[in-house]
Motif scaffolding. Structure first.
Motif, PDB file in Angstrom:
ATOM      1  N   ASP A   1       0.749  -1.316  -0.075  1.00 18.33           N
ATOM      2  CA  ASP A   1      -0.024   0.055   0.221  1.00 18.33           C
ATOM      3  C   ASP A   1       0.917   1.401   0.086  1.00 18.33           C
ATOM      4  OD1 ASP A   1      -1.944  -1.468  -0.315  1.00 18.33           O
ATOM      5  OD2 ASP A   1      -3.018  -1.120   1.712  1.00 18.33           O
TER       6      ASP A   1
ATOM      7  N   LEU B   1       1.529   2.024  -3.381  1.00 17.63           N
ATOM      8  CA  LEU B   1       0.536   2.596  -4.195  1.00 17.63           C
ATOM      9  C   LEU B   1       0.172   4.083  -3.836  1.00 17.63           C
ATOM     10  CD1 LEU B   1      -1.846  -0.742  -4.082  1.00 17.63           C
ATOM     11  CD2 LEU B   1      -0.373   0.136  -5.841  1.00 17.63           C
ATOM     12  N   SER B   2       0.436   4.219  -2.534  1.00 17.31           N
ATOM     13  CA  SER B   2      -0.018   5.664  -2.158  1.00 17.31           C
ATOM     14  C   SER B   2       0.982   6.635  -2.906  1.00 17.31           C
ATOM     15  CB  SER B   2       0.263   5.805  -0.597  1.00 17.31           C
ATOM     16  OG  SER B   2      -0.652   5.157   0.193  1.00 17.31           O
TER      17      SER B   2
ATOM     18  N   PRO C   1      -6.247   9.681  -7.878  1.00 17.74           N
ATOM     19  CA  PRO C   1      -6.816   9.217  -6.598  1.00 17.74           C
ATOM     20  C   PRO C   1      -6.452   7.929  -6.418  1.00 17.74           C
ATOM     21  CG  PRO C   1      -8.712  10.287  -7.920  1.00 17.74           C
ATOM     22  CD  PRO C   1      -7.340  10.179  -9.081  1.00 17.74           C
ATOM     23  N   PHE C   2      -6.429   7.739  -4.970  1.00 17.48           N
ATOM     24  CA  PHE C   2      -5.870   6.249  -4.651  1.00 17.48           C
ATOM     25  C   PHE C   2      -6.900   5.113  -5.154  1.00 17.48           C
ATOM     26  CE2 PHE C   2      -5.484   3.015  -1.259  1.00 17.48           C
ATOM     27  CZ  PHE C   2      -4.026   2.760  -1.551  1.00 17.48           C
ATOM     28  N   SER C   3      -8.096   5.602  -5.175  1.00 15.85           N
ATOM     29  CA  SER C   3      -9.144   4.781  -5.395  1.00 15.85           C
ATOM     30  C   SER C   3      -9.004   4.375  -6.912  1.00 15.85           C
ATOM     31  CB  SER C   3     -10.737   5.426  -5.403  1.00 15.85           C
ATOM     32  OG  SER C   3     -10.759   6.459  -6.074  1.00 15.85           O
ATOM     33  N   GLU C   4      -8.389   5.245  -7.812  1.00 13.25           N
ATOM     34  CA  GLU C   4      -8.119   4.873  -8.999  1.00 13.25           C
ATOM     35  C   GLU C   4      -7.078   3.707  -9.401  1.00 13.25           C
ATOM     36  OE1 GLU C   4      -8.391   8.061 -11.653  1.00 13.25           O
ATOM     37  OE2 GLU C   4      -7.501   7.075 -13.621  1.00 13.25           O
TER      38      GLU C   4
ATOM     39  N   ALA D   1      -6.200   2.003  -6.849  1.00 14.66           N
ATOM     40  CA  ALA D   1      -6.491   0.585  -6.623  1.00 14.66           C
ATOM     41  C   ALA D   1      -7.379  -0.201  -7.467  1.00 14.66           C
ATOM     42  CB  ALA D   1      -7.297   0.804  -5.112  1.00 14.66           C
ATOM     43  N   GLY D   2      -8.202   0.444  -8.111  1.00 13.53           N
ATOM     44  CA  GLY D   2      -8.907   0.145  -9.433  1.00 13.53           C
ATOM     45  C   GLY D   2      -8.520  -0.598 -10.525  1.00 13.53           C
TER      46      GLY D   2
ATOM     47  N   VAL E   1      -5.020  -1.574  -9.946  1.00 16.46           N
ATOM     48  CA  VAL E   1      -4.462  -2.713  -9.608  1.00 16.46           C
ATOM     49  C   VAL E   1      -5.306  -3.984  -9.358  1.00 16.46           C
ATOM     50  CG1 VAL E   1      -3.381  -3.576  -7.501  1.00 16.46           C
ATOM     51  CG2 VAL E   1      -2.711  -1.497  -8.313  1.00 16.46           C
ATOM     52  N   SER E   2      -6.666  -3.780  -9.024  1.00 16.06           N
ATOM     53  CA  SER E   2      -7.408  -4.857  -8.561  1.00 16.06           C
ATOM     54  C   SER E   2      -8.122  -5.367  -9.818  1.00 16.06           C
ATOM     55  CB  SER E   2      -8.700  -4.418  -7.433  1.00 16.06           C
ATOM     56  OG  SER E   2      -9.310  -3.561  -8.241  1.00 16.06           O
ATOM     57  N   PHE E   3      -8.045  -4.699 -11.000  1.00 14.22           N
ATOM     58  CA  PHE E   3      -8.740  -5.219 -12.221  1.00 14.22           C
ATOM     59  C   PHE E   3      -7.794  -6.125 -13.106  1.00 14.22           C
ATOM     60  CE2 PHE E   3      -9.287  -4.917 -16.865  1.00 14.22           C
ATOM     61  CZ  PHE E   3     -10.448  -4.873 -16.957  1.00 14.22           C
TER      62      PHE E   3
ATOM     63  N   PHE F   1     -14.460   4.527  -7.272  1.00  5.99           N
ATOM     64  CA  PHE F   1     -13.853   4.090  -8.402  1.00  5.99           C
ATOM     65  C   PHE F   1     -14.109   2.440  -8.545  1.00  5.99           C
ATOM     66  CE2 PHE F   1     -10.751   3.274 -11.807  1.00  5.99           C
ATOM     67  CZ  PHE F   1     -10.874   4.352 -12.707  1.00  5.99           C
ATOM     68  N   PRO F   2     -14.311   2.047  -9.976  1.00  6.48           N
ATOM     69  CA  PRO F   2     -14.446   0.523  -9.865  1.00  6.48           C
ATOM     70  C   PRO F   2     -13.357  -0.328  -9.448  1.00  6.48           C
ATOM     71  CG  PRO F   2     -15.277   1.675 -11.841  1.00  6.48           C
ATOM     72  CD  PRO F   2     -14.235   2.646 -10.960  1.00  6.48           C
ATOM     73  N   GLN F   3     -13.722  -1.162  -8.351  1.00  8.39           N
ATOM     74  CA  GLN F   3     -12.557  -2.139  -7.991  1.00  8.39           C
ATOM     75  C   GLN F   3     -12.912  -3.436  -8.664  1.00  8.39           C
ATOM     76  OE1 GLN F   3     -10.263  -0.657  -5.924  1.00  8.39           O
ATOM     77  NE2 GLN F   3     -11.440   1.389  -6.211  1.00  8.39           N
ATOM     78  N   GLY F   4     -12.002  -4.248  -9.003  1.00  4.26           N
ATOM     79  CA  GLY F   4     -11.894  -5.550  -9.395  1.00  4.26           C
ATOM     80  C   GLY F   4     -12.239  -5.601 -10.834  1.00  4.26           C
TER      81      GLY F   4
ATOM     82  N   ALA G   1     -10.954   2.449  -2.612  1.00  6.04           N
ATOM     83  CA  ALA G   1      -9.931   1.694  -2.851  1.00  6.04           C
ATOM     84  C   ALA G   1     -10.111   0.276  -2.153  1.00  6.04           C
ATOM     85  CB  ALA G   1      -8.698   2.235  -2.415  1.00  6.04           C
ATOM     86  N   PHE G   2      -9.852  -0.840  -2.874  1.00  8.18           N
ATOM     87  CA  PHE G   2      -9.985  -2.224  -2.527  1.00  8.18           C
ATOM     88  C   PHE G   2     -11.390  -2.385  -2.003  1.00  8.18           C
ATOM     89  CE2 PHE G   2      -5.465  -1.124  -2.865  1.00  8.18           C
ATOM     90  CZ  PHE G   2      -5.138  -1.856  -4.165  1.00  8.18           C
TER      91      PHE G   2
END
Lengths: 184, 592
Positions: free
Chosen positions: A58, A61-62, A71-74, A76-77, A79-81, B166-169, B179-180
């Motif tokens: 993490d 990623l930060s 954004p962190f969410s993006e 993460a998105g 990475v998880s995709f 955001f879309p995750q996975g 996130a996650f």
């Protein structure tokens, strides 16, 4: 030498284990600088960060999120995709079994079951000695050789469930000799 | 221009418009669950598919530009069957507890299924688990209801530049969220609720305070008062079939009385108080800078909008000294109600319940901030959104349309037109300018109908400059000073202003920021669905309310003068400082 090549090489080199977290983060900065902190370079930066650290913790990623102003969410998105990216430490040898259509119909699922049994781990996990980790791969583009499994960068074609023990043995041997002998 | 044929009808439209927009110009509304005005196509829901002559497959109208000679079919059998299939598939994996869902009757998926005549869902698909995120005081997320349209992602990332969602996975397992698998309280969410305002289904909603309010109203020991924000009166009517922009101030007051509130007051009253405090604060800062040549944080930013406060705490901690220390009108009301009013009525603060009706979800968060208990107890107990108030009125069986116009109570029910316009982007600025100009020069603002035209309207960032000439002797230091102000609404615009200030590209004295597009009238708790035409109608209604009043400036409000005389002393005085002002703390993003 390009920064990419340097990092890839370094990642495959045992020396990286000796670099401190701080030094690795500095190297990550160099990679990001190399791309001019371009937002569009998120995926190559993630790939190289994973080579460098062995996985994507993490704090890494930060840092990428902050430097690319994404954004962190993006982050993460993304990475998880992709199944290629991992947030948990990987074994020295990453095994990826292709479950694409051709491999699937030619028995890749049985290969995967055999590997799980042999390694005693589930998908996304690593063996206790960090020798192996197990992932599902998407198509490697070698459908004519199905079923296909990759160990690190080695491609193994027409693999059979019954031959998994033997396949793993070679990697195990080199791993334990390195462990005992320290630096090669 | 391009000549196209929609269902055989020729029409001429501008080049490069999408098929969806072209159809709308013909009065043909293609169904969509993801498209949003002024935002590029998301193309996630696929409901707007059309048949285009020569194309092998159906095309999404929202992402297909027209070209000359294009022949489009919007209701062929192939199109209708495809759309029905899409809706059925969406329903097959949607957690459809429609009878008990908060969005029942206000759900776009439900509406579309009805309009398309879906009578059965032929598939029994795998469903996503209902994982509930109730980690924040303002919002509740339910993954089982999410249809992955990504409107919330667009509004959070683009409109608000927050990027908490955001879309995750990937594939079926995709989750739309932080996130996650984090919860909202673990990421820099400002709780503005714009996600809840655009969600077509019940996947993101406000945290319901209705039960708590009913309970307080039933409790004989409790004296329950209510305050209503200015933006409510211009929007509540929409929940009862009125055209957007219908003012329902009087009916709303009567309805609140029928619900059983012991005192029906106006947040406008404390908006006037805010102008007194914030205006004085601004003039003090200017005096320190210009006369004492002291280090002072300028520009000063408004502090009425709790989403913006949280945004600054997360993303611009170095600018926290620039935020006005004034509490928002909601919190000023709570603090004053539980001290001044409680004392006047002889009620202990513990037995007084303060309910506010707000166009906003972040106000629920603000009311629970640990600093907001200067009366000795939590200053504001419950915060209802406009939508929740409408639900209470409906559930009480009140025939809203037939109500007579009621009047708000004294001593916190009288307000100026300047307070009304707090609801609009540019309104706080205009209200402050009206008062500051008159206090400094002794003359009324020399503008047509007291309106500061450059700060009015839906443009994202607005600027104005006002030269001060011939001030009163005590303000002589302002003579010839050109006051530069800016107004931003929508946090992406706020971010642009902040970056311009940070880089030194722009300098201002005073900046107004409202979290939501259009200001509070476009808040995350307002009736759905809010687009620019609705925003403009509400904005105009608010100016109409302002212009309809004799009293147009905050400092001339007699009840405000009364509370200073009887209780507060003077603006920024000791008691004001204690009750009406607050402080801010940098917030850490857990992902840092």
């Amino acid at each position: 030498m390009l920064v990419e090549d340097a990092c890839m090489e370094e990642a495959h080199n045992h020396e990286t284990d000796e670099l401190s977290q701080q030094e690795l983060l500095e190297k990550l900065d160099e990679i990001i600088d190399h791309y001019g902190a371009d937002k569009g370079a998120l995926i190559p930066i993630l790939q190289m960060a994973q080579s460098l650290f062995g996985y994507l913790p993490d704090p890494v990623l930060s840092k990428i999120s902050a430097r690319l102003e994404k954004p962190f969410s993006e982050v993460a998105g993304v990475v998880s995709f992709y199944s290629f990216f991992s947030r948990t430490p990987q074994g020295k040898h990453q095994i990826r079994v292709c479950l694409g259509t051709a491999c699937y119909v030619r028995g890749a699922k049985e290969v995967l079951t055999s590997l799980k049994k042999e390694l005693g781990i589930d998908l996304g996990e690593s063996t206790e000695d960090r020798c192996f980790s197990l992932e599902v791969g998407r198509c490697f583009g070698a459908c004519g050789l199905a079923p296909v499994a990759m160990v690190g960068t080695d491609v193994h074609q027409r693999v059979k469930p019954s031959k998994m023990k033997a396949l793993l043995q070679d990697y195990r041997l080199s791993f334990s000799s390195e462990e005992e002998g320290g630096e090669e | 221009m391009a000549e196209i044929y929609i269902n055989g009808q020729p029409c001429v439209v501008e080049d490069h418009v999408t098929v969806l927009d072209a159809a709308r110009q013909l009065g043909l509304f293609l169904p969509t669950l993801c498209k949003m005005e002024n935002r590029s196509a998301i193309g996630a829901c696929r409901l707007c598919v059309v048949e285009i002559e020569g194309a092998r497959t159906l095309q999404v109208a929202c992402a297909t530009p027209v070209r000359d000679g294009m022949e489009i079919f919007t209701q062929s059998r192939r199109v209708r069957e495809a759309r029905q299939m899409i809706v059925e598939l969406l329903l097959s994996e949607h957690c459809g507890d429609c009878q008990t869902c908060e969005r029942s009757g206000d759900c776009e998926l439900q509406d579309i299924a009805r309009e398309m005549g879906i009578r059965e869902v032929r598939f029994e698909g795998e469903r996503l688990p209902c994982e509930i995120d109730d980690s924040t005081p303002a919002l509740i997320r339910d993954s089982g209801k999410c249809i992955k349209c990504r409107r919330c992602v667009t509004v959070c990332g683009d409109t608000q530049a927050v990027g908490a969602l955001f879309p995750q996975g990937r594939g079926f397992d995709t989750r739309i969220g932080p996130a996650f698998s984090m919860d909202l309280d673990e990421v820099p969410c400002v709780q503005c609720g714009q996600c809840a305002a655009v969600c077509p289904v019940g996947a993101i909603t406000e945290r319901d305070h209705i039960d708590g309010v009913w309970e307080a109203l039933q409790d004989e020991k409790k004296h329950v008062v209510v305050q209503t924000a200015p933006a409510i009166r211009a929007a509540l009517g929409e929940c009862f079939g009125y055209e957007a922009g219908t003012l329902v101030t009087g009916k709303m007051t009567s309805a609140l009385r029928m619900l059983g509130f012991d005192g029906v007051f106006d947040t406008n009253f404390t908006a006037d108080l805010t102008i007194m405090e914030e205006g004085t604060e601004l003039l003090n800062r200017l005096k320190k800078a210009l006369v004492d040549h002291a280090q002072v944080a300028l520009p000063m930013f408004t502090s009425c909008s709790p989403g913006w406060i949280r945004f600054a705490e997360f993303f611009y901690p170095n600018f926290l000294p620039n935020l006005s220390t004034c509490k928002s009108p909601q919190q000023m009301f709570g603090a004053v109600a539980k001290t001044y009013y409680a004392k006047k009525m002889g009620i202990p603060a513990e037995d007084l319940t303060v309910v506010s009706v707000m166009p906003c979800t972040a106000k629920k968060f603000e009311a629970q901030r640990s600093e907001m208990n200067d009366s000795g107890v939590q200053d504001v107990d419950y915060v209802l959104t406009t939508r929740e108030l409408a639900e209470m009125i409906q559930s009480a069986g009140i025939d809203f349309k037939s109500l007579k116009n009621g009047k708000m109570d004294a001593p916190m029910g009288l307000s100026s037109g300047a307070a009304d316009i707090f609801a609009n982007t540019g309104g706080v600025m205009e209200a402050a300018i009206r008062t500051a100009y008159e206090l400094v020069t002794g003359r009324p603002l020399p503008m047509d109908n007291l309106h500061v035209q450059p700060v009015i309207g839906l443009e994202g960032i607005k600027e104005a400059a006002l030269k001060i000439e011939n001030p009163l002797p005590e303000w002589a230091f302002l003579d010839g000073v050109e006051m530069r102000v800016a107004v931003a609404h929508g946090l992406n615009n706020a971010r642009k202003v902040m970056e311009a200030i940070k880089s030194g590209y722009k300098t201002y004295h005073f900046v107004e920021v409202m979290t939501c597009p259009g200001g509070c009238i476009g808040g995350g708790g307002q009736p759905r669905f809010t687009d620019d035409s609705v925003r403009l109608k509400r904005i105009n209604a608010i100016y109409q309310e302002d212009e309809g009043k004799e009293l147009r400036t905050s400092h001339n409000n007699p009840q405000v003068a009364q509370i200073y005389k009887e209780f507060l002393g003077e603006p920024l005085g000791e008691r004001s400082h204690h009750l009406l002002h607050t402080h801010y703390m940098p917030a850490k993003c857990p992902s840092d």
